[in-house]
Design a protein around this motif. Sequence first.
Motif, PDB file in Angstrom:
ATOM      1  N   SER A 132     -30.533  93.132  30.983  1.00 33.56           N
ATOM      2  CA  SER A 132     -30.390  92.405  32.253  1.00 33.56           C
ATOM      3  C   SER A 132     -30.264  93.331  33.465  1.00 33.56           C
ATOM      4  CB  SER A 132     -29.189  91.458  32.191  1.00 33.56           C
ATOM      5  OG  SER A 132     -27.984  92.173  32.120  1.00 33.56           O
ATOM      6  N   ARG A 133     -29.699  94.515  33.291  1.00 38.50           N
ATOM      7  CA  ARG A 133     -29.428  95.417  34.421  1.00 38.50           C
ATOM      8  C   ARG A 133     -30.448  96.529  34.619  1.00 38.50           C
ATOM      9  NH1 ARG A 133     -24.641  94.063  37.410  1.00 38.50           N
ATOM     10  NH2 ARG A 133     -23.751  92.394  36.170  1.00 38.50           N
ATOM     11  N   HIS A 134     -31.217  96.862  33.596  1.00 39.88           N
ATOM     12  CA  HIS A 134     -32.203  97.951  33.672  1.00 39.88           C
ATOM     13  C   HIS A 134     -31.602  99.221  34.277  1.00 39.88           C
ATOM     14  CE1 HIS A 134     -35.557  95.348  32.534  1.00 39.88           C
ATOM     15  NE2 HIS A 134     -34.894  94.414  33.204  1.00 39.88           N
ATOM     16  N   PRO A 135     -30.651  99.842  33.559  1.00 41.77           N
ATOM     17  CA  PRO A 135     -29.983 101.040  34.099  1.00 41.77           C
ATOM     18  C   PRO A 135     -30.946 102.231  34.193  1.00 41.77           C
ATOM     19  CG  PRO A 135     -29.427 100.744  31.800  1.00 41.77           C
ATOM     20  CD  PRO A 135     -30.216  99.534  32.205  1.00 41.77           C
ATOM     21  N   ASP A 136     -30.494 103.250  34.907  1.00 43.10           N
ATOM     22  CA  ASP A 136     -31.280 104.475  35.042  1.00 43.10           C
ATOM     23  C   ASP A 136     -31.112 105.388  33.832  1.00 43.10           C
ATOM     24  OD1 ASP A 136     -32.198 103.903  37.715  1.00 43.10           O
ATOM     25  OD2 ASP A 136     -30.136 104.264  38.352  1.00 43.10           O
ATOM     26  N   LEU A 137     -29.999 105.245  33.120  1.00 39.30           N
ATOM     27  CA  LEU A 137     -29.696 106.069  31.949  1.00 39.30           C
ATOM     28  C   LEU A 137     -28.774 105.281  31.036  1.00 39.30           C
ATOM     29  CD1 LEU A 137     -29.627 108.875  30.434  1.00 39.30           C
ATOM     30  CD2 LEU A 137     -27.614 109.397  31.833  1.00 39.30           C
ATOM     31  N   VAL A 138     -28.977 105.445  29.740  1.00 36.74           N
ATOM     32  CA  VAL A 138     -28.128 104.812  28.736  1.00 36.74           C
ATOM     33  C   VAL A 138     -27.551 105.909  27.849  1.00 36.74           C
ATOM     34  CG1 VAL A 138     -28.100 103.217  26.789  1.00 36.74           C
ATOM     35  CG2 VAL A 138     -29.524 102.719  28.769  1.00 36.74           C
ATOM     36  N   ILE A 139     -26.238 105.827  27.618  1.00 38.55           N
ATOM     37  CA  ILE A 139     -25.560 106.753  26.709  1.00 38.55           C
ATOM     38  C   ILE A 139     -24.979 105.907  25.585  1.00 38.55           C
ATOM     39  CG2 ILE A 139     -23.708 108.457  26.459  1.00 38.55           C
ATOM     40  CD1 ILE A 139     -24.078 109.045  29.492  1.00 38.55           C
ATOM     41  N   LEU A 140     -25.435 106.162  24.355  1.00 37.23           N
ATOM     42  CA  LEU A 140     -25.101 105.315  23.217  1.00 37.23           C
ATOM     43  C   LEU A 140     -24.441 106.103  22.091  1.00 37.23           C
ATOM     44  CD1 LEU A 140     -28.612 103.623  22.969  1.00 37.23           C
ATOM     45  CD2 LEU A 140     -26.542 102.523  23.847  1.00 37.23           C
ATOM     46  N   ASP A 141     -23.355 105.557  21.565  1.00 32.03           N
ATOM     47  CA  ASP A 141     -22.763 106.089  20.346  1.00 32.03           C
ATOM     48  C   ASP A 141     -23.646 105.657  19.180  1.00 32.03           C
ATOM     49  OD1 ASP A 141     -21.105 106.998  18.318  1.00 32.03           O
ATOM     50  OD2 ASP A 141     -19.588 105.460  18.607  1.00 32.03           O
ATOM     51  N   CYS A 142     -23.955 106.568  18.284  1.00 31.78           N
ATOM     52  CA  CYS A 142     -24.808 106.220  17.139  1.00 31.78           C
ATOM     53  C   CYS A 142     -24.201 105.111  16.289  1.00 31.78           C
ATOM     54  CB  CYS A 142     -25.056 107.450  16.263  1.00 31.78           C
ATOM     55  SG  CYS A 142     -26.263 108.583  16.949  1.00 31.78           S
ATOM     56  N   GLN A 143     -22.919 105.191  16.030  1.00 36.72           N
ATOM     57  CA  GLN A 143     -22.241 104.237  15.148  1.00 36.72           C
ATOM     58  C   GLN A 143     -21.301 103.350  15.952  1.00 36.72           C
ATOM     59  OE1 GLN A 143     -23.085 104.001  11.930  1.00 36.72           O
ATOM     60  NE2 GLN A 143     -24.521 105.673  12.277  1.00 36.72           N
ATOM     61  N   MET A 144     -21.700 102.096  16.167  1.00 35.41           N
ATOM     62  CA  MET A 144     -20.878 101.129  16.902  1.00 35.41           C
ATOM     63  C   MET A 144     -20.831  99.817  16.143  1.00 35.41           C
ATOM     64  SD  MET A 144     -21.858 101.429  20.909  1.00 35.41           S
ATOM     65  CE  MET A 144     -23.604 101.254  20.644  1.00 35.41           C
ATOM     66  N   PRO A 145     -19.831  99.002  16.462  1.00 37.20           N
ATOM     67  CA  PRO A 145     -19.760  97.675  15.838  1.00 37.20           C
ATOM     68  C   PRO A 145     -20.902  96.768  16.314  1.00 37.20           C
ATOM     69  CG  PRO A 145     -17.692  98.213  16.972  1.00 37.20           C
ATOM     70  CD  PRO A 145     -18.674  99.290  17.285  1.00 37.20           C
ATOM     71  N   LYS A 146     -21.217  95.794  15.513  1.00 36.39           N
ATOM     72  CA  LYS A 146     -22.193  94.726  15.765  1.00 36.39           C
ATOM     73  C   LYS A 146     -23.640  95.194  15.750  1.00 36.39           C
ATOM     74  CE  LYS A 146     -19.006  91.756  18.233  1.00 36.39           C
ATOM     75  NZ  LYS A 146     -18.792  90.955  19.433  1.00 36.39           N
ATOM     76  N   LEU A 147     -23.940  96.301  16.416  1.00 38.31           N
ATOM     77  CA  LEU A 147     -25.294  96.833  16.453  1.00 38.31           C
ATOM     78  C   LEU A 147     -25.176  98.325  16.750  1.00 38.31           C
ATOM     79  CD1 LEU A 147     -28.241  95.664  16.336  1.00 38.31           C
ATOM     80  CD2 LEU A 147     -28.170  95.586  18.822  1.00 38.31           C
ATOM     81  N   SER A 148     -25.728  99.148  15.895  1.00 41.04           N
ATOM     82  CA  SER A 148     -25.588 100.593  16.096  1.00 41.04           C
ATOM     83  C   SER A 148     -26.349 101.033  17.341  1.00 41.04           C
ATOM     84  CB  SER A 148     -26.115 101.353  14.878  1.00 41.04           C
ATOM     85  OG  SER A 148     -27.533 101.330  14.861  1.00 41.04           O
ATOM     86  N   GLY A 149     -25.955 102.181  17.873  1.00 41.33           N
ATOM     87  CA  GLY A 149     -26.659 102.745  19.010  1.00 41.33           C
ATOM     88  C   GLY A 149     -28.114 103.032  18.693  1.00 41.33           C
ATOM     89  N   ILE A 150     -28.384 103.397  17.467  1.00 36.48           N
ATOM     90  CA  ILE A 150     -29.768 103.669  17.060  1.00 36.48           C
ATOM     91  C   ILE A 150     -30.593 102.389  17.100  1.00 36.48           C
ATOM     92  CG2 ILE A 150     -31.232 104.393  15.129  1.00 36.48           C
ATOM     93  CD1 ILE A 150     -28.972 106.470  14.512  1.00 36.48           C
ATOM     94  N   ARG A 151     -30.021 101.279  16.653  1.00 36.12           N
ATOM     95  CA  ARG A 151     -30.735  99.988  16.718  1.00 36.12           C
ATOM     96  C   ARG A 151     -30.950  99.563  18.171  1.00 36.12           C
ATOM     97  NH1 ARG A 151     -34.005  98.007  14.657  1.00 36.12           N
ATOM     98  NH2 ARG A 151     -33.391  95.862  14.875  1.00 36.12           N
ATOM     99  N   VAL A 152     -29.947  99.785  19.023  1.00 41.42           N
ATOM    100  CA  VAL A 152     -30.099  99.478  20.448  1.00 41.42           C
ATOM    101  C   VAL A 152     -31.271 100.278  21.010  1.00 41.42           C
ATOM    102  CG1 VAL A 152     -29.040  99.659  22.738  1.00 41.42           C
ATOM    103  CG2 VAL A 152     -27.673  98.856  20.800  1.00 41.42           C
ATOM    104  N   LEU A 153     -31.314 101.554  20.693  1.00 41.04           N
ATOM    105  CA  LEU A 153     -32.389 102.420  21.166  1.00 41.04           C
ATOM    106  C   LEU A 153     -33.747 101.942  20.647  1.00 41.04           C
ATOM    107  CD1 LEU A 153     -33.324 104.914  22.705  1.00 41.04           C
ATOM    108  CD2 LEU A 153     -32.798 106.255  20.659  1.00 41.04           C
ATOM    109  N   GLU A 154     -33.819 101.580  19.384  1.00 38.81           N
ATOM    110  CA  GLU A 154     -35.083 101.080  18.829  1.00 38.81           C
ATOM    111  C   GLU A 154     -35.556  99.839  19.580  1.00 38.81           C
ATOM    112  OE1 GLU A 154     -34.600 102.644  14.217  1.00 38.81           O
ATOM    113  OE2 GLU A 154     -33.947 100.608  14.739  1.00 38.81           O
TER     114      GLU A 154
END
Length: 136
Positions: free
Chosen positions: A43-65
Amino acid sequence: MARIIVAEDDTALAERLQSALMTAGHGVGVLDNGEDALKVIRSRHPDLVILDCQMPKLSGIRVLEEMRKSTDLWDTPAMMLAERRGDNDVARALYAGANDFVKKPVDADELVFRAEGLLEHSGRRTKRAREALHVA
């Protein structure tokens, strides 16, 4: 000023990163799980995303994919945070399309430096700075 989303379930680390990035002049939103992070990113279309690889509900890797599959988000710079012993996470993150990764424990100053490098490389910070100054 860049708009940055930090998705990290370690509250203390997330607050430290948010503070360092805000001190550097960026707007920062923090979320503690991948599912909420993906909704906000879409919804926000940020300029940069910083993701933890292992998170609850959906991993950072899945978010990135999911980001890399999106026509609106495929080129959004993404930095991944991985556990020191998580070499497999690093390899998976890079394969999924991460632009950079930082191993935990994270040095906040190094993260800001690397984040700003990604922003400069992508042209997003420069573009936003021009828009803010109304320069053609």
